[in-house]
Design an enzyme around this catalytic site. Structure first.
Site, PDB file in Angstrom:
ATOM      1  CG  MET A  33      26.425  50.086 -30.702  1.00 57.07           C
ATOM      2  SD  MET A  33      27.794  49.759 -31.807  1.00 57.07           S
ATOM      3  CE  MET A  33      27.932  51.287 -32.691  1.00 57.07           C
ATOM      4  NE  ARG A  68       0.038  48.317 -45.472  1.00 52.95           N
ATOM      5  CZ  ARG A  68       0.100  47.821 -44.239  1.00 52.95           C
ATOM      6  NH1 ARG A  68       0.922  48.343 -43.339  1.00 52.95           N
ATOM      7  NH2 ARG A  68      -0.660  46.812 -43.893  1.00 52.95           N
ATOM      8  CE1 TYR A  72      31.468  57.608 -26.902  1.00 55.47           C
ATOM      9  CE2 TYR A  72      29.558  56.193 -26.539  1.00 55.47           C
ATOM     10  CZ  TYR A  72      30.878  56.367 -26.938  1.00 55.47           C
ATOM     11  OH  TYR A  72      31.588  55.303 -27.386  1.00 55.47           O
ATOM     12  CE  LYS A  98       2.533  42.419 -39.110  1.00 54.97           C
ATOM     13  NZ  LYS A  98       1.247  42.956 -39.489  1.00 54.97           N
TER      14      LYS A  98
HETATM   15  C1  LIG Z   1       0.189  43.012 -38.731  1.00 55.08           C
HETATM   16  C2  LIG Z   1      -1.132  42.890 -39.285  1.00 55.08           C
HETATM   17  C3  LIG Z   1      -2.235  42.564 -38.461  1.00 55.08           C
HETATM   18  C4  LIG Z   1      -2.153  42.410 -36.987  1.00 55.08           C
HETATM   19  O1  LIG Z   1      -2.286  43.634 -36.333  1.00 55.08           O
HETATM   20  P1  LIG Z   1      -2.265  43.754 -34.755  1.00 55.08           P
HETATM   21  O2  LIG Z   1      -2.569  45.171 -34.502  1.00 55.08           O
HETATM   22  O3  LIG Z   1      -0.880  43.404 -34.343  1.00 55.08           O
HETATM   23  O4  LIG Z   1      -3.257  42.825 -34.221  1.00 55.08           O
HETATM   24  C5  LIG Z   1      -3.447  42.358 -39.083  1.00 55.08           C
HETATM   25  N1  LIG Z   1      -3.581  42.495 -40.431  1.00 55.08           N
HETATM   26  C6  LIG Z   1      -2.554  42.833 -41.229  1.00 55.08           C
HETATM   27  C7  LIG Z   1      -2.777  42.948 -42.687  1.00 55.08           C
HETATM   28  C8  LIG Z   1      -1.293  43.058 -40.689  1.00 55.08           C
HETATM   29  O5  LIG Z   1      -0.276  43.385 -41.478  1.00 55.08           O
END
Ligand SMILES: *Cc1c(COP(=O)(O)O)cnc(C)c1O
Length: 818
Positions: free
Chosen positions: A761, A584, A712, A487
């Site tokens: 920046m 969540r 700055y 992701k």
């Molecule tokens: C991102 C995520 C993971 C991976 O977690 P890591 O700590 O990066 O290994 C596993 N399960 C879910 C549902 C996630 O969103």
């Protein structure tokens, strides 16, 4: 024909262990090797149909099923052995013994590949050199390399690397080196050795019959080598060098001059200096490697003049492919270092994985020792013609002579000629491999094609990624699957290339956050199953079209997808998310009854897996909460499985979970940050390699008085009059603003340099008062193997995840592949 035992004779000229790399089946002997996550025997049938006729298989892998099938196969030879790796090693050993010329071996922790490449460049005018391709230095790499020796060669250079006790003895038997170089001992001995000395001893076994050994005497290496090696090999000549001990066989005196390093070599037995050379101004480690090369060349009577000429043309090399974004939507594979057939094959097979339709090669003439020109160009042609390449540019007149070996070939006299007439501006949306010998200066072509918007660069070390994946695979064992979490643009590293690399390493599942991310993966040609963590109700059509599997986290979305799939008459795979404490997404325990009821009336929905997410798996203080989550999850998922009448995969562990709660690895684990070499568990961290490296450059250097302010808001000041460097990275690139005012740091020339003043920046300033010899254009590392993301995250008071995913898209990504 089925033959028991090692082949006494076979027809094939090529030994192959990777079914995907076989280019010339009729001439390849396939050796089926069984690894932890891979079994070569699975490919035998397919390879027979592709035309492979000779196989070495293991008794255990040569199943009755295969034997039965093979009854109908014609003209095959199958050699059934106990252990195919050992057999491969035996074959290589016997092959090696046919040659009498010098064969040198290189081992040690760092620099093996560099030394091998440089040494071969220094020797190539006098000798026809055969060497290990890339870093083929393992139990399989070495025999495959040694197999390449032929009667046209006159010098061999092989590298040998080990990870476990006793491995070097096998490599020694295969290489049987005449002499060697020991590079250095590195800082960690790895998990399989008790201590550094054990590992050193094991490595030294490579030289137990060698006539001489070259090494730099640092950290008491000479004493250790003398203690261990001399008793087993009393005649060995130890050619070690030192910058401090004038009684060392070789004493070295270094002097930095403008833009180069002048080095004199003196023997303790002679009063006069025997070599005086100007070295390029490389970093210290590279100079050490080069000195080793020079001593080896000198040992084989290469003259000072030749060595000097070669030194001028060397570059700080990288043995790897780099993929970069080019102008006009092109992608550039920059392989301007390496120019042999092996490298070409490697680059081509890398290109093949890419989904782009327009593929193009720009290739210079090649000088491959150990082959006649005619054979060479025939081979280059054959190699390229196995891939679909839309256009090929040959640079150098030799291509004209051998035109008929190539399809779609355009020939240019030289690089200049191509830059002028080649129509570079018209090339679009292509994947372009640029590969040429040094003297063709192909970097000029690369520069023309590159998108040069921004100097800051995120480098992704794909080999380290593979290392980390292998580590986790070994840790979880063969019965647990891996879902790679890619992701958020694969944690900032870039999903396209990362998933391609991972898919090739046999990842079972991918997970993305949004449907669009999943679609992008499919469009890049990823076939593995993909779970979508955050599907939206109006996206079901797209999910179905692209075979993306949604996470179902509430009764509402479950009802929606039920309705959608019934109305559209579609069978869909779904994944159920159980909330065991995150609060969540996910079903809570009071919703499970209803969930089961709906599922039992929706046979078109197939529950591929049930999962939950740990809230604090990295925090040992939350152990009891985590264990409760795991327990609740098991109860709920068991209940669902029982009542829906089949067993979906169960998974709960993320990277930290795998390391602290291995008993909860279940059917699958979801691996994210661990792939990038990041772990809060120090024992695990030791085995992982940092994958990401963020670097920028110095754009200006200024002298600043004690009372002057910097940046700055006038927030920065030096304690004394000193120097600062302005770097081309700012908070808009992802270098957090709260790393300003001395909190953050960069590595410049290997030294820590703290920020001064506020981060801007697009830029920031660092204190370089303590550095000598820095200049505009020098690199500044924001994080790397030497300066970990974890450390930076600590300084920025955040977590590595945020540091990684904050790196702005304008920072160009470069993928390194060894
Ligand atoms: C991102 C995520 C993971 C991976 O977690 P890591 O700590 O990066 O290994 C596993 N399960 C879910 C549902 C996630 O969103």
């Amino acid at each position: 024909m089925i033959i028991q035992g090692k082949p006494k004779f076979f027809n094939s000229k090529i030994l192959a262990i990777d079914s995907r790399q076989i280019q010339n089946p009729a001439d390849s002997l396939f050796i089926a090797i069984k690894g932890i996550n891979h079994d070569g025997h699975q490919y035998i049938e397919e390879l027979y149909h592709k035309g492979v006729r000779e196989f070495i298989v293991e008794q255990e892998g040569w199943t009755s099923d295969l034997q039965e099938k093979s009854n109908n196969w014609e003209r095959i030879s199958v050699f059934v052995v106990k252990n195919s790796i050992q057999t491969l090693q035996e074959i290589a050993k016997e092959h090696r013994e046919k040659f009498q010329f010098p064969i040198v071996a290189i081992t040690g922790s760092n620099g093996k590949t560099t030394i091998k490449e440089w040494l071969s460049q220094i020797l190539e005018d006098q000798y026809s050199v055969v060497k290990s391709p890339k870093s083929f230095n393992s139990q399989v790499g070495v025999p495959l390399s040694v197999w390449k020796i032929n009667h046209n060669h006159s010098f061999g250079i092989f590298e040998a690397g080990i990870s476990k006790p006793n491995e070097m003895n096998f490599l020694e038997r295969i290489i049987q080196p005449t002499g060697g170089i020991f590079t250095n001992l590195g800082s960690s001995h790895g998990a399989n050795f008790q201590n550094d000395f054990e590992k050193l001893k094991e490595k030294l076994n490579l030289f137990k019959k060698a006539h001489f050994l070259i090494f730099h005497d640092t950290n008491g290496l000479k004493n250790k080598i003398t203690d261990y090696l001399v008793p087993i090999n009393p005649n060995i000549q130890l050619i070690y060098w030192s910058e401090t001990d004038i009684n060392a066989p070789i004493f070295i005196y270094k002097k930095h001059q403008k833009g180069k390093i002048h080095i004199r070599f003196k023997k303790s037995t002679q009063s006069e200096v025997f070599l005086k050379l100007d070295f390029p101004d490389f970093d210290e480690a590279s100079i050490e490697n080069l000195i080793n090369c020079v001593l080896m060349a000198n040992h084989y009577a290469i003259t000072q003049d030749v060595i000097q000429r070669k030194l001028i043309h060397l570059r700080s090399i990288s043995m790897r492919l780099e993929m970069k974004d080019g102008i006009n939507g092109n992608k550039i594979i920059d392989d301007t270092y390496n120019n042999d057939i092996e490298g070409l094959q490697f680059a081509l097979s890398f290109m093949k994985e890419n989904h782009r339709k327009n593929k193009m090669i720009i290739l210079s003439e090649m000088i491959e020792t150990g082959l006649l020109e005619e054979e060479l160009y025939q081979k280059i042609g054959q190699t390229i013609n196995q891939y679909s390449i839309e256009k090929m540019i040959g640079i150098g007149k030799t291509f004209e002579k051998y035109q008929t070996n190539f399809k779609n070939l355009e020939v240019y006299k030289n690089t200049e000629d191509f830059l002028e007439k080649g129509g570079i501006k018209e090339i679009r949306d292509s994947l372009i491999l640029i590969k040429g010998a040094r003297k063709y200066q192909f970097e000029r072509i690369v520069n023309r094609l590159l998108k040069k918007t921004h100097q800051t660069e995120l480098i992704i070390h794909l080999n380290s990624l593979k290392n980390n994946l292998d580590y986790f695979k070994e840790k979880i064992g063969p019965n647990t699957k891996i879902m790679a979490m890619v992701k958020a643009f694969a944690y900032g590293a870039g999903s396209e290339q990362l998933t391609k690399t991972l898919e090739k390493q046999a990842i079972d599942y991918f997970a993305v956050a949004y449907t669009d991310e999943g679609i992008e993966l499919r469009e890049n040609g990823i076939y593995a199953p993909i779970m979508v963590l955050n599907p939206q109700i109006h996206e079901f059509d797209k999910l179905a079209e692209y075979q993306l599997e949604p996470e179902i986290y509430s009764l509402e979305i479950l009802k929606e997808i039920d309705e959608y799939s019934t109305q559209n008459n579609k069978n869909l795979k779904i994944h159920l998310k159980i909330d065991t404490g995150m609060k969540r997404l996910g079903f809570e325990s009071h919703e499970i009854e209803e969930l089961i009821k709906i599922l039992n009336q929706a046979p078109q929905l197939w529950v591929a897996s049930i999962f939950s997410h740990l809230v604090a798996s990295e925090d040992i203080n939350q152990k009891s909460f985590t264990e409760k989550q795991i327990k609740d999850f098991k109860e709920i998922s068991d209940k669902i499985s029982q009542q829906i009448g089949y067993k979906p995969f169960l998974h709960i562990n993320n990277s930290a979970g795998i390391t602290y709660y291995p008993e909860a690895n279940l059917d699958m684990v979801r691996l994210g940050i661990g792939l990038f070499g990041i772990s809060s568990n120090p024992t695990i961290k030791k085995n992982l390699e940092e994958v990401l490296e963020l670097k920028t450059y110095i754009t200006q250097i200024k002298t600043v008085e004690k009372e002057e302010t910097i940046g700055y808001g006038r927030k920065g000041k030096l304690k004394e009059k000193g120097k600062i460097a302005t770097l081309g990275i700012g908070y808009a690139d992802g270098f957090k603003r709260n790393l300003g005012l001395g909190k953050g740091q960069f590595l410049i020339k290997g030294k820590i340099c703290k920020t001064v003043g506020n981060i801007c920046m697009d830029m920031c300033m660092v204190d370089i008062s303590h550095l000598k010899d820095v200049k505009v254009g020098d690199q500044a590392i924001a994080f790397s193997k030497e300066l970990s993301i974890q450390k930076i995250a600590g300084l920025a008071e955040t977590i590595p995840y945020e540091i990684m995913t904050s790196i702005s898209p304008r920072v160009k990504r470069t993928y390194l592949i060894d």
